[in-house]
Scaffold this active site. Structure first.
Site, mmCIF file in Angstrom:
data_model
loop_
_atom_site.group_PDB
_atom_site.id
_atom_site.type_symbol
_atom_site.label_atom_id
_atom_site.label_comp_id
_atom_site.label_asym_id
_atom_site.label_seq_id
_atom_site.Cartn_x
_atom_site.Cartn_y
_atom_site.Cartn_z
ATOM 1 N N HIS A 78 1.831 4.506 -2.815
ATOM 2 C CA HIS A 78 1.993 5.954 -2.591
ATOM 3 C C HIS A 78 3.386 6.400 -3.044
ATOM 4 O O HIS A 78 3.544 7.449 -3.678
ATOM 5 C CB HIS A 78 1.858 6.277 -1.098
ATOM 6 C CG HIS A 78 0.449 6.289 -0.585
ATOM 7 N ND1 HIS A 78 -0.540 7.070 -1.128
ATOM 8 C CD2 HIS A 78 -0.136 5.620 0.450
ATOM 9 C CE1 HIS A 78 -1.673 6.895 -0.448
ATOM 10 N NE2 HIS A 78 -1.455 6.006 0.508
ATOM 11 N N GLU A 119 -4.699 7.686 -2.964
ATOM 12 C CA GLU A 119 -5.248 6.412 -2.455
ATOM 13 C C GLU A 119 -5.604 5.477 -3.611
ATOM 14 O O GLU A 119 -5.530 4.257 -3.470
ATOM 15 C CB GLU A 119 -6.460 6.662 -1.562
ATOM 16 C CG GLU A 119 -6.111 7.210 -0.187
ATOM 17 C CD GLU A 119 -5.279 6.243 0.657
ATOM 18 O OE1 GLU A 119 -5.546 5.025 0.632
ATOM 19 O OE2 GLU A 119 -4.329 6.706 1.328
ATOM 20 N N HIS A 164 0.834 -1.207 0.000
ATOM 21 C CA HIS A 164 0.000 0.000 0.000
ATOM 22 C C HIS A 164 0.872 1.263 0.000
ATOM 23 O O HIS A 164 0.739 2.125 -0.873
ATOM 24 C CB HIS A 164 -0.912 -0.017 1.242
ATOM 25 C CG HIS A 164 -1.767 1.203 1.385
ATOM 26 N ND1 HIS A 164 -3.073 1.263 0.969
ATOM 27 C CD2 HIS A 164 -1.502 2.434 1.876
ATOM 28 C CE1 HIS A 164 -3.566 2.458 1.216
ATOM 29 N NE2 HIS A 164 -2.634 3.203 1.764
ATOM 30 N N GLU A 165 1.772 1.346 0.977
ATOM 31 C CA GLU A 165 2.639 2.537 1.049
ATOM 32 C C GLU A 165 3.552 2.577 -0.176
ATOM 33 O O GLU A 165 3.888 3.661 -0.669
ATOM 34 C CB GLU A 165 3.455 2.541 2.344
ATOM 35 C CG GLU A 165 2.626 2.466 3.636
ATOM 36 C CD GLU A 165 1.554 3.536 3.754
ATOM 37 O OE1 GLU A 165 1.717 4.623 3.156
ATOM 38 O OE2 GLU A 165 0.523 3.280 4.425
#
Lengths: 502, 502
Positions: B271, B297, B267-268
């Protein structure tokens, strides 16, 4: 600008808080770069750091700051002791900075950035000739700047006093001649008796266990782990981020030798005790932190050597070593540790030198700097002279410049006159020890792991004052007598006698 | 002041570099505080951060900056598209900031620093009453600032548009009602069939092996490890330090569950792919980074869910899992992983929620914020209302505030209006997937571990532009059609059908 004294005093504090904030940022960016930052992020810092440094320069030297400080200086009868010292130190910095033409100052900063790079390459290639032209410029510029700032003073005396207010060649010549006279024969004597066994140092010491040892040592010597952090870096150091309220130390672990990191932690821990124990009201002012490099080294080497390499300390921590490294400690004793960490032997590298020979490494650098600054030695002749002195005083042959004149980063960073701090710090520490012993049974405290009385003595006599007093004032106040290298020589002589039975 | 257009353009770039430098400092101080700083050092940051924030504020809103930007705005025909957008965004910020009295702005920054500390303690003690007074102030200040900036707009609409240009309650009410209408029955349906087995998640997964997995995943999805760092924190996050040239992600390891950190990293990592892939010439400008939280997101959850929880991804990484955790993977298959990481079940904690129920957690926060901002719900009544909605939409009982209203850090950080981004991002991601599938066989790429085509699509369509285009413009350009939650609902329905056979 119109001031009232109260308003000016408030502005003085505001200005210092602002400087502390910028320093916090710059120091943290440096700390992050050597602990955590991904390796290809220098481009980012290359944009940020010059911008923040320029802001610090502007804030320090702008007309508004100068007129504030001059107003306060003109009204010094209305300042308390601390305010008075703040104004003195800040004005001194500004006056000095203003005497150096801006273009020469900027050129010197660029020279230094370049010099560190060239020094790295020269060291790697063990090729002094590569570094020589830039080192010549560094010495030249140091001479020139010294003349700008204090035209009537000997340039090397000026450099020395930049790192230690009041220090000069006369003091150091006396100091180093005593050291030389007593230590050289002592080193010779050791070479004639049986060497101690330090094989316990090497073995398998897992990093995670060494890390546990680091925190144990930090706690043992009385650091507040909630305010003093630990990280790993190539070269150990201590840094305060903006103020005494956030101090970081670093260490470097070797899996096959636990002693190296152990004493890095205790050494940097001594710096951190000093930095983190300034009086509360010095936080975010220019008085926060240590008063000089020598007094700082007196603390770090007090904890590393006088405490850390004592028999009592080895005995106190031995059970912990057995718990962490049960296989390697099997059949060993605290006395084995004590002997191993006090082995004395002439060697090539200053940072790895033992307690006894260490100051001679420093003396050699001092003598060389002194001659270069006086024009009595050409920079190009440094390697030959270096090697000659290592042979003369330590009895060893320097195989190449990498293990000789190129080993330290200080000159490439422009720090001419810095080295003597290391040796002076050792000697101050021994004299503090003697004074402290009048009221505290130090080795009894250590053997119980009770450091509070020792720390309280240092806090009351040294740490709390930050930069409020000069090094000389600290010595005067604490010792009530003049500085003398005899305590240090006496301390080393006794240690050697105990370790080597001579 | 007299400008020429060329001089003004250069000053525009200089100003942005300066802002980037200050942001670098502020962001690093935050990052350090949650990764490395000793725990009792907040006093230090409490001095530094307001000073640096004030400098950023001054730099942004000073007359010199304003007249520069106004000059450029008046000459916008001479600006290229990027310069034009820079001037627009900076002027918008200035106009907004100038409407907030500086003392109130600084007081709010201090409030936030304090709030994070209080929230931590309140969460630890599961005691909302401790956090309530400060949270009231945060909501009040957000309302007040919204009225300063856009007096004619609904305050919550203002907050929403701060995180997503053009977003408002009307759009979100429609969006969440579609979601609610389709997902609540789907969740009910699952509760009636046999639950999948996720016992593979729990076991013994040593932290050092999980760390190895983190770096493997970062490399696999195409992050440049020399520019993107990894640390551990209580709550995972991504931060750029000053520019795209230094990005850090964090994760949190649990020794008994490898899945939690695995998906935090992916997830990170999403980003970080977005942040670190802005076009080079956007570095150190206000266009560097992501255009909005929702688009951000959409990327993080694209990598986490659409890629990371796909069958192809589970199959691709399974050999690595077997290598790192041979005992725990014995007798298991990639399909066991696929089922385990797609188990859908109502739960208490948003960050641990599965893909299906996740957006309902967000919806609850949206509804609550909306009511508080409209004055229809008192802050003190948040816990009761929170618990009621969890019962109503997810069918579960909240045992205490730690697992309820105090679980997220957003409000303590002042981020009112932020939560909806998470759900919108999910929906954007599903629509991007549909579009990307027209030209790329995505799951074939994943099954080969070949992420370059996928990354190249995202780079070309989204990442390179930074903040050059608004979220709506990005959607328009990429999709060529209006945003619709149908893609997302369709994606989830198919996923559930595959995992649960319904």
């Amino acid at each position: 600008m119109e001031y009232t004294i109260e308003k000016a005093k408030k502005e003085l504090m505001d200005l210092q808080r602002k400087l502390a904030a910028y320093n916090h940022a710059v120091e943290l960016i440096y700390y992050d770069s050597v602990t955590t930052a991904p390796k290809n992020t220098a481009d980012n810092r290359a944009v940020t750091l010059p911008i923040l440094s320029e802001e610090i320069y502007k804030l320090t030297t702008c007309d508004q700051s100068v007129s504030l400080l001059e107003y306060l200086d003109a009204n010094k009868d209305k300042l308390n002791e601390k305010e008075h010292r703040m104004v003195y130190l800040m004005l001194k910095d500004i006056k000095e900075m203003r005497k150096i033409p801006v273009d020469e100052y900027v050129a010197y900063q660029e020279l230094i950035v370049n010099a560190e790079d060239v020094w790295h390459k020269a060291k790697e290639a063990s090729d002094f000739a590569l570094f020589c032209p830039i080192l010549e410029k560094i010495f030249e510029t140091n001479k020139k700047f010294a003349k700008y700032i204090e035209p009537d003073k000997d340039p090397y005396d000026h450099c020395l006093s930049q790192f230690e207010e009041g220090l000069n060649k006369e003091i150091l010549d006396n100091f180093f001649s005593s050291i030389r006279e007593k230590l050289v024969p002592l080193i010779k004597k050791i070479s004639e008796v049986k060497q101690v066994d330090d094989s316990i140092r090497s073995g398998y010491y897992p990093i995670d266990k060494q890390e546990e040892l680091s925190y144990y040592l930090m706690k043992t010597i009385g650091l507040d782990l909630d305010r003093v952090g630990l990280s790993t870096t190539e070269h150990p150091f201590t840094i305060s981020l903006g103020s005494q309220k956030d101090v970081r130390i670093t260490t470097h672990y070797f899996e096959d030798d636990f002693v190296s990191s152990m004493y890095s932690v205790v050494h940097e821990g001594g710096h951190a005790l000093y930095d983190s124990n300034s009086a509360d009201d010095l936080a975010f002012t220019v008085l926060d932190g240590g008063t000089s490099m020598s007094i700082h080294e007196s603390q770090s080497r007090f904890y590393e050597n006088i405490i850390g390499r004592s028999k009592a300390f080895c005995e106190y921590i031995f059970p912990k070593l057995c718990e962490l490294f049960p296989d390697e400690m099997k059949g060993k004793t605290a006395h084995d540790i004590y002997l191993a960490v006090n082995k004395a032997e002439p060697s090539l590298i200053r940072t790895e030198a033992d307690e006894l020979t260490y100051s001679l490494h420093v003396m050699i650098r001092y003598e060389l700097e002194k001659k270069v600054m006086a024009g009595e030695l050409a920079v190009k002749d440094l390697p030959a002279e270096w090697n000659k002195m290592y042979k003369e005083y330590l009895g060893i042959d320097v195989p190449d410049d990498k293990h000789g004149v190129l080993q330290d980063s200080h000159w490439s960073g422009g720090a001419v006159g810095y080295f003597p701090s290391y040796a002076l710090g050792n000697a101050y520490g021994a004299q503090f020890l003697s004074k402290m012993s009048e009221s505290i049974d130090i080795y009894d405290c250590i053997s119980k792991g009770d450091f509070e009385a020792i720390n309280q003595w240092n806090r009351e006599n040294i740490w709390q004052y930050g930069r409020l007093y000069t090094p000389a004032q600290i010595l005067d106040r604490v010792l009530g007598e003049k500085f003398s290298p005899d305590y240090y020589i006496d301390y080393l002589t006794k240690k050697v006698a105990d370790v080597y039975g001579i």
